[in-house]
Each structure stands twice: as C-alpha cells, then as structure tokens.
Design a protein around this motif. Structure first.
Motif, PDB file in Angstrom:
ATOM      1  N   GLU A 226       0.807  -1.221   0.000  1.00  0.00           N
ATOM      2  CA  GLU A 226       0.000   0.000   0.000  1.00  0.00           C
ATOM      3  C   GLU A 226       0.842   1.274   0.000  1.00  0.00           C
ATOM      4  O   GLU A 226       0.381   2.314  -0.482  1.00  0.00           O
ATOM      5  CB  GLU A 226      -0.924   0.015   1.224  1.00  0.00           C
ATOM      6  N   TRP A 227       2.067   1.228   0.544  1.00  0.00           N
ATOM      7  CA  TRP A 227       2.821   2.472   0.738  1.00  0.00           C
ATOM      8  C   TRP A 227       3.398   2.976  -0.569  1.00  0.00           C
ATOM      9  O   TRP A 227       4.166   2.293  -1.252  1.00  0.00           O
ATOM     10  CB  TRP A 227       3.932   2.257   1.761  1.00  0.00           C
ATOM     11  N   LEU A 228       3.023   4.182  -0.940  1.00  0.00           N
ATOM     12  CA  LEU A 228       3.461   4.815  -2.186  1.00  0.00           C
ATOM     13  C   LEU A 228       4.791   5.527  -1.977  1.00  0.00           C
ATOM     14  O   LEU A 228       4.961   6.283  -1.016  1.00  0.00           O
ATOM     15  CB  LEU A 228       2.405   5.821  -2.655  1.00  0.00           C
ATOM     16  N   THR A 295       6.924   1.624  -7.556  1.00  0.00           N
ATOM     17  CA  THR A 295       5.970   2.676  -7.188  1.00  0.00           C
ATOM     18  C   THR A 295       5.498   2.498  -5.744  1.00  0.00           C
ATOM     19  O   THR A 295       5.197   3.469  -5.067  1.00  0.00           O
ATOM     20  CB  THR A 295       4.749   2.648  -8.119  1.00  0.00           C
ATOM     21  N   HIS A 296       5.459   1.236  -5.275  1.00  0.00           N
ATOM     22  CA  HIS A 296       5.022   0.923  -3.919  1.00  0.00           C
ATOM     23  C   HIS A 296       5.947  -0.127  -3.314  1.00  0.00           C
ATOM     24  O   HIS A 296       6.449  -1.007  -4.038  1.00  0.00           O
ATOM     25  CB  HIS A 296       3.586   0.385  -3.904  1.00  0.00           C
TER      26      HIS A 296
END
Length: 322
Positions: A226-228, A295-296
């Motif tokens: 989930e972390w961008l 990206t994540h």
C-alpha cells in the motif's frame, strides 16, 4: 566495416585460450565474431573467407572514420581513407574451426514489449552467482524472471510465448546493446537466435539449468503493497545512497535515513514505514535498483524480504541483517 565491427565486437573472445576465437571471420558477406558461447555477424561488402586478428583490426579501424575502403589482396587486408593507409595480414589459421550458426533459422517476430521488459529485468540479473540459473533471464510465457539472489523480480511481457528459455546475462547485454530494430527471434532447447533490421544476427547458447520452483511460488504470493514511494522520499534516498560506501548499509528509520562512508556520516529527514521493532537496514547495491523502478514497497516486514511493485514489475528484496 567499422559499423559492422562496432556492432559485433562484444562477441569476440577476450581471452586467447582458443586462438581462432581471438579473430574476426569474413564469410559470405558477413563479419563474424565468436567467444564460443555466442556468435554474431554483421553484413560487410567484402568478398571471400578470411580470419583477421581481432586486436589489430579493432586498433586500425579505430583510426578510420565510417566509410573507410576495405579490400583484401591475397593474405593482406588493406584499409584506406583519405591519406591514411593501413594493412593487416590475414591469419593462417583454418577458418573451418570457427563456429558456424548453420542454416538461416525460421525467424519469429519478436513481441513489441520484449525489449522493454528485458531492459526492465536487467538490473536484477546476477553477473556472478554460485548458481548458473541466477545469471540468466528466464523467458516464460507472458513474463521474464530475474534475480540477484538478494532480489527477485517478475516483469510482465504478455506477448512473449513459447520461449521457456534461460537467456544468459552476456546475451541479454548484447541484445540490449544493439542499436538496430530487433526483427527476429528463435527459441531452441539449446540455443537462442536474434536478428536485426540491418541484417546482423546473434546466436547464443542458453543455460541448461533450471530455476527453482520456489522462486515462482514466492512471486505468485506477492501482493501489492500500500505504501506509495513519493518523489520526496526518492530524493532523500538518492542523497544518502550517493554517499554510502558499497557494502555499508542504509538505515531507514521512521523519520530519517542514515548512512556512512568510512569516517563520514550522512542523515536526511524522511518519513518511512518501519518494522515494529524499529529501523530497517538495506544494502544500496540491491535496494537502489528497486527504488529506481518501484511505485510501492513494504519495508515493515524487515528482516524478512520487502515486497514491491512498479509499472509492469513485481518482486522482493532482502535487507541487511542488524
């Protein structure tokens, strides 16, 4: 001749253990080089069949510009351009000893996403691994797998079908370094072949080993984190990783990144997800290629591998142990 030489010289043997592989071959209108693992050829307007010492040819052709005149008289290669002249004696070695790729293969049209996918996978192929399969790009139906043994990735390549080939890293580098349009490929149980728009080609042996099924299972279990990764975080990472000496860790805490180079120490504020027990540590040699394309990412599982995803790629990377 010079243009052809530039295209295929990466295939020339760098050692003189097998003498004829330190030579270029002119045969059937092609300049050919081989290191015993791969053989490459590019068209030249020079008739006949000759072996020419590789070191001397590269040295002399480096003194001439594009379009130099090359002709062969007897056992001597003559090179001329303007007032500059050069000659090289052809080799007395028997050209029949030189590897030959055989008949022209029935070329398949490469899929449009093959080269972009291969280029995306390249930073994750080991150049020097204990297991030979780890020094290959595994071409599979719809994807390419690669590993450094500390990172493992799968790159989407939907148009790639029927390969199931372990393409060695040297062949990957040759294909990615060629400047012309890739127009043909061929997959075989013992070799792979490539052809370009200028008529040049390369045939390479492929690895006969096998990737472990565990690698496939690990990648299949990857779920999108989930972390961008924001640009500000990338900038912080770039600032610290550019200072850290190879082999030294980057420490990522909740509010900063830190690293050192001998007696120098650097810190940069950045908010990061962390494991329950505090900061995580990473080797920039393996994390930097991930940061470049992801990206994540999930850094909270450390010291277990961090999963990451990017555009057309997913994988895992192992951190440093505390």
């Amino acid at each position: 001749m010079k243009e052809a030489l530039v295209k295929i010289k990466a295939a020339l043997s760098k050692q003189r253990i097998v003498e004829h592989l330190s030579h270029y071959l002119i045969r059937d209108g092609f300049l050919v080089a081989s290191d015993g693992r791969m053989t490459a050829g590019a068209p030249v307007d020079v008739p006949g069949e000759y072996l020419i010492p590789g070191e001397e040819l590269e040295l002399l052709m480096g003194k001439f510009g594009d379009g130099a005149e090359v002709r062969i008289e007897g056992t001597v290669v003559h090179i001329a351009q303007g007032k500059l002249r050069g000659t090289i004696a052809t080799s007395l070695l028997d050209s029949v000893l030189f590897p030959s790729p055989g008949k022209d293969p029935a070329w398949l049209l490469p899929c449009a996403d093959f080269l972009p996918a291969l280029r995306l996978a390249r930073p994750f192929i080991s150049d020097n691994a204990m297991q030979e399969w780890a020094t290959t790009a595994w071409l599979r139906d719809g994807s390419i797998l690669a590993t450094t043994n500390r990172s493992l990735v799968e790159v989407n390549c939907e148009g790639l079908l029927g390969a199931d080939t372990l393409l060695p890293v040297w062949a990957v580098d040759y294909v990615l370094g060629h400047g012309d349009i890739l127009t043909g490929v061929l997959w075989h149980e013992r070799f792979a072949c490539f052809q370009w728009s200028d008529g040049s080609w390369m045939h390479t042996l492929i690895n006969a080993g096998k990737w472990p099924e565990q690698a496939v299972q690990m990648l299949a279990a990857v779920e999108d984190p989930e972390w961008l990764i924001e640009q500000e975080w990338r900038d912080a990472y770039a600032a610290v990783s550019s200072v850290v000496l190879e082999g030294e860790p980057i420490t990522i805490s909740a509010d900063r990144m830190e690293g050192r180079r001998k007696q120098a120490w650097v810190s940069y504020p950045a908010e990061s997800p962390t494991p329950p027990h505090g900061a995580s540590q990473w080797d920039p040699k393996f994390l930097s290629p991930v940061v470049a394309i992801a990206t994540h990412i999930d850094l909270t599982a450390w010291p277990k591998p961090a999963v990451f995803v990017g555009n057309g790629i997913k994988g895992l990377v192992v951190g440093r142990m505390a």
